[in-house]
Design a protein around this motif. Structure first.
Motif, mmCIF file in Angstrom:
data_model
loop_
_atom_site.group_PDB
_atom_site.id
_atom_site.type_symbol
_atom_site.label_atom_id
_atom_site.label_comp_id
_atom_site.label_asym_id
_atom_site.label_seq_id
_atom_site.Cartn_x
_atom_site.Cartn_y
_atom_site.Cartn_z
ATOM 1 N N HIS A 1 3.579 5.159 -3.606
ATOM 2 C CA HIS A 1 2.756 4.040 -3.139
ATOM 3 C C HIS A 1 1.411 4.536 -2.589
ATOM 4 N N GLU A 2 1.468 5.525 -1.709
ATOM 5 C CA GLU A 2 0.230 5.981 -1.047
ATOM 6 C C GLU A 2 -0.719 6.660 -2.039
ATOM 7 N N HIS B 1 -3.034 -3.392 -2.339
ATOM 8 C CA HIS B 1 -1.667 -3.936 -2.391
ATOM 9 C C HIS B 1 -1.507 -5.046 -3.409
ATOM 10 N N VAL C 1 -1.901 0.319 5.340
ATOM 11 C CA VAL C 1 -3.176 -0.113 4.754
ATOM 12 C C VAL C 1 -3.200 -1.644 4.686
ATOM 13 N N HIS D 1 -2.976 4.235 -3.558
ATOM 14 C CA HIS D 1 -4.206 3.972 -2.779
ATOM 15 C C HIS D 1 -5.233 5.079 -3.034
ATOM 16 N N CYS E 1 3.566 -0.129 4.575
ATOM 17 C CA CYS E 1 2.396 0.741 4.544
ATOM 18 C C CYS E 1 1.379 0.213 5.546
HETATM 19 ZN ZN LIG Z 1 -0.140 0.536 1.001
#
Ligand SMILES: [Zn+2]
Ligand SMILES: *[C@@H]1O[C@H](CO)[C@@H](O)[C@H](O)[C@H]1NC(C)=O
Ligand SMILES: *[C@@H]1O[C@H](CO)[C@@H](O)[C@H](O)[C@H]1NC(C)=O
Ligand SMILES: *[C@@H]1O[C@H](CO)[C@@H](O)[C@H](O)[C@H]1NC(C)=O
Ligand SMILES: *[C@@H]1O[C@H](CO)[C@@H](O)[C@H](O)[C@H]1NC(C)=O
Ligand SMILES: [Zn+2]
Length: 288
Positions: A246-247, A256, A106, A250, A104
């Protein structure tokens, strides 16, 4: 052309390095040409660590000097600790391997806290639980978008199952939604260009990125250059539902986690469509 050349150089460095994993900063370098490769390697690692929040300074600045400095050693140690690698403070082969794994975009935030999950920096969160999302116009550049939308809806359903959130797609043209989802290539106007198809000989491989709550423009962006799949059959396919899960984490406010089995671990390691207790504990803590 210059970028292509540097990728090729980096491929060569990686091969050298894998063959000789014990070359470290303390070894004298024998050849001038090898030293050049070594310098490029140090800078690639610096840029990686800066992009993900471990090395101080702005991401992607070009003022890197070819130096293995103290800040790089601390950044390497923090990264190795987050990833449960041997904390050597050196550019060793396990560290290079971890850095080239698709992940990812981020940054990781290493707050030295006791839990594995990490909440976003300002602990920002939604003040409502009914959220809408829509698809941005450029999404049509991926094949089978309708199938991918179903996979993403599956990810929303999984978060819904373990939280108070309810999600619905806003399909009216031009109507506002809480989260804007899109598939984009390379530079797409938010200051974090995607990097093209994932390539294991490269240090950074970004699959997707997303905004935390309170960001002026709530987004969930996928790199359109990956092979987005609803049922991956090979390593070159990326499972859309896994990355969406996962996203969306966020978008709901989670950063994370260093827990390898958590959905919020930064790296993609194949299909993982269920939440880990660590993910649920993080969300419960944020919205308690
Ligand atoms: Zn991430
Ligand atoms: C929701 O939770 C139930 C019970 O734990 C489970 O059987 C079901 O598969 C879950 N659905 C999703 C989409 O996660
Ligand atoms: C949107 O799609 C058009 C046409 O496919 C393309 O030229 C443009 O670069 C895309 N924009 C982004 C930000 O991906
Ligand atoms: C996508 O799939 C094609 C065909 O299997 C493969 O050649 C290519 O490398 C894959 N792309 C990525 C980014 O893995
Ligand atoms: C990736 O998944 C495999 C099994 O699918 C597991 O053995 C391995 O430890 C995982 N790697 C990481 C870094 O979590
Ligand atoms: Zn983006």
């Amino acid at each position: 052309m210059a970028a292509k050349l540097s990728h090729q150089l980096f491929g060569a460095i990686l091969v050298l390095f894998v063959l000789n994993p014990f070359v470290t900063k303390s070894r004298p370098l024998k050849f001038e040409s090898f030293e050049d490769l070594e310098n490029v390697r140090i800078n690639k690692v610096k840029q990686f660590l800066r992009a993900y929040g471990y090395y101080p300074g702005e991401a992607d600045t070009s003022d890197d000097r070819f130096e293995f400095d103290d800040a790089l050693e601390s950044a390497l140690k923090a990264y190795q600790e987050f990833y449960s690698l041997d904390v050597t403070g050196e550019i060793d082969s396990n560290t290079i391997k971890a850095m080239s794994t698709p992940r990812c975009g981020v940054p990781d935030i290493n707050l030295q806290q006791t839990s594995n999950y990490v909440l976003n920096p300002g602990r920002r969160k939604w003040d409502k639980f009914d959220l809408t999302y829509n698809y941005l116009s450029n999404s049509s550049q991926v094949a089978d978008l309708d199938q991918l939308k179903q996979a993403i809806a599956g990810a929303f359903a999984t978060w819904r199952n373990y939280s108070k959130f309810r999600f619905s797609e806003e399909t009216t043209q031009g109507a506002a939604a809480d989260i804007g989802i899109g598939f984009f290539r390379r530079d797409h106007g938010d200051g974090s260009p995607f990097d093209g198809p994932a390539d294991p000989s490269r240090l950074r491989n970004v699959l997707a990125h997303a905004a935390y709550p309170g960001f002026p423009y709530m987004f969930l962006h996928f790199d359109a250059d990956e092979n987005w799949s609803v049922y991956p059959t090979s390593r070159s396919d990326t499972d859309t539902e896994t990355v969406a899960l996962h996203e969306i984490g966020h978008n709901l406010g989670l950063a994370h986690s260093r827990e390898k089995t958590a959905v919020m671990f930064p790296d993609y390691n194949g299909t993982r469509r269920t939440l880990d207790p660590d993910d649920i504990a993080g969300l419960t803590e944020l919205y308690k």
